[in-house]
Design a protein around this motif. Structure first.
Motif, PDB file in Angstrom:
ATOM      1  N   ARG A 245       0.747  -1.129  -0.169  1.00 54.35           N
ATOM      2  CA  ARG A 245      -0.042   0.057   0.008  1.00 54.35           C
ATOM      3  C   ARG A 245       0.730   1.249  -0.015  1.00 54.35           C
ATOM      4  O   ARG A 245       0.714   2.420  -0.530  1.00 54.35           O
ATOM      5  CB  ARG A 245      -0.925   0.049   1.186  1.00 54.35           C
TER       6      ARG A 245
ATOM      7  N   LYS B  16       2.292   1.952  -3.385  1.00 53.43           N
ATOM      8  CA  LYS B  16       1.243   2.090  -4.346  1.00 53.43           C
ATOM      9  C   LYS B  16       1.172   1.009  -5.540  1.00 53.43           C
ATOM     10  O   LYS B  16       0.715   1.268  -6.379  1.00 53.43           O
ATOM     11  CB  LYS B  16       1.255   3.451  -5.032  1.00 53.43           C
TER      12      LYS B  16
ATOM     13  N   THR C 126      -9.839  -0.788  -3.761  1.00 57.68           N
ATOM     14  CA  THR C 126      -8.655  -0.723  -3.907  1.00 57.68           C
ATOM     15  C   THR C 126      -7.994  -1.896  -3.094  1.00 57.68           C
ATOM     16  O   THR C 126      -8.078  -1.565  -1.921  1.00 57.68           O
ATOM     17  CB  THR C 126      -7.954   0.553  -3.953  1.00 57.68           C
ATOM     18  N   THR C 127      -7.270  -2.464  -3.885  1.00 57.68           N
ATOM     19  CA  THR C 127      -6.294  -3.738  -2.891  1.00 57.68           C
ATOM     20  C   THR C 127      -5.082  -3.810  -3.334  1.00 57.68           C
ATOM     21  O   THR C 127      -4.860  -3.724  -4.520  1.00 57.68           O
ATOM     22  CB  THR C 127      -7.142  -5.106  -3.190  1.00 57.68           C
ATOM     23  N   PRO C 128      -4.100  -4.129  -2.528  1.00 56.13           N
ATOM     24  CA  PRO C 128      -2.502  -4.419  -2.880  1.00 56.13           C
ATOM     25  C   PRO C 128      -2.294  -5.760  -3.609  1.00 56.13           C
ATOM     26  O   PRO C 128      -3.070  -6.511  -3.304  1.00 56.13           O
ATOM     27  CB  PRO C 128      -1.936  -4.531  -1.403  1.00 56.13           C
TER      28      PRO C 128
ATOM     29  N   VAL D 158      -1.004  -1.114  -6.189  1.00 54.66           N
ATOM     30  CA  VAL D 158      -2.340  -1.701  -5.874  1.00 54.66           C
ATOM     31  C   VAL D 158      -3.249  -1.787  -6.970  1.00 54.66           C
ATOM     32  O   VAL D 158      -2.769  -1.280  -8.282  1.00 54.66           O
ATOM     33  CB  VAL D 158      -3.102  -0.621  -4.728  1.00 54.66           C
TER      34      VAL D 158
END
Length: 357
Positions: free
Chosen positions: A28, A31, A45-47, A33
């Protein structure tokens, strides 16, 4: 020996679980993601790139096996997997690795392994279709490895799907090996996928990404080539059945998209599992509904491999096709029901409001 094998599975599980927990905030922060888009099956939004933990878990399991003095496959498998993982990680981090570069790296890794192993002597099908391949022994092996590497990545589209499939096929490989070097690989793969799955189950806190999906696909495809000549063709057939719903869905979707003139490497939501999610089913229910029967097919495939009876193998194939047909019919039925509901809602007369007066 059994205690050592269980320790390999356990260390892979704990390592993957721990590394994933560490990676989530780190991914995260940098960034790395996935932001939901029109072709996404997730809504937040997900890693991505959590598959690094799967790779670390497998590595920990194999290293522990070495310390125990257990037999492991040759270095070519791991060298090839490292190439695939490096390219996958680069794509997860920067999203600018072209299709040509990815395929070139995968073909190089696959060619290296296939040439060193000697390829496949015969078509990996039960008699009477197990015809000699001759000069195509290595090319067919390369096609198998690269194909499964990418199909596995294509099917990593909803929470827990690729992770649970990895655990199932890993355990199948362990039983398939029956104490051979690939047993360690299977147990390490199963443990690493289970450890990652804790964080990836719906709703997922992290996605596997290319680094995990392509590496798992590569290792699963290469495992049969680590067996003795004459046995590896049967192993390819068995592995194909162990990932049957991934393989069948992937091949069917690619063929349909090619017929429609679409670019198969472009993101989409055409796979059956994605279409089921679109009808309103939650990710976890789809995963269990698909991979529950998938685990049964995998178990029967391993049993058929152990018995070595041609009739039993073809019976498992017939069952696999029947279950996949049911999967397709179920998906189509839910889509028709959804269309009918949408059409009915649009046809309903709306109540008058002040703005209509």
């Amino acid at each position: 020996m059994i205690a050592e094998w269980m320790a390999v599975l356990a260390i892979a599980l704990v390592t993957a679980w721990t590394v994933t927990a560490v990676l989530i905030p780190l991914l995260r922060k940098i960034k790395c993601v996935d932001v939901p888009g029109p072709r996404s099956s997730h809504v937040r939004t997900t890693p991505r790139g959590g598959g690094m933990a799967v790779v670390c878990g497998m590595a920990a399991g194999v290293l522990l096996a070495l310390l125990f003095g257990l037999k492991i496959p040759g270095a070519t498998m791991f060298a090839g997997a490292l190439i695939v993982a490096a390219v996958g990680l680069t794509d997860d981090l920067f999203r600018d690795v072209s299709v040509l570069v990815r395929l070139s790296a995968q073909c190089t890794a696959a060619g290296f392994v296939a040439y060193h192993a000697g390829g496949l002597e015969r078509l990996p099908l039960p008699p009477p279709l197990d015809q000699p391949l001759g000069v195509f022994a290595v090319p067919v092996a390369v096609l198998w490895i690269v194909g499964i590497t990418n199909l596995y990545n294509f099917l990593d589209g909803i929470d827990g799907f690729a992770g649970l499939q990895g655990a199932i096929v890993g355990l199948a490989i362990a039983f398939l090996g029956a104490g051979a070097p690939v047993t360690v690989v299977g147990l390490a793969l199963a443990g690493a996928c289970l450890g990652f799955l804790v964080h990836n189950w719906h709703p997922a806190k992290v996605f596997m990404g290319d680094v995990g999906a392509t590496t798992i696909g590569f290792i699963v495809a290469v495992v049969p080539l680590e067996m003795a000549p004459g046995a590896r063709e049967h192993a390819v057939f068995t592995i194909a059945l162990c990932i049957w719903f991934f393989l069948a869905d992937g091949v069917l979707t690619i063929l349909l998209r090619l017929l429609r003139g679409e670019k198969i490497w472009v993101a989409h939501r055409c796979h059956l599992y994605q279409r089921l999610v679109h009808t309103g089913l939650p990710h976890d229910r789809v995963v269990l509904a698909v991979l529950g029967p998938g685990a049964v097919v995998a178990a029967l495939a391993v049993i058929a491999h152990r018995f070595g009876d041609t009739g039993v193998r073809w019976s498992v194939v017939a069952l696999a096709f029947a279950l996949f047909f049911g999967y397709y019919v179920w998906t189509s039925a839910r889509e028709r029901a959804l269309r009918h509901r949408v059409a009915a809602s649009r046809a309903e007369p709306r109540e008058a409001t002040l703005s209509d007066v």
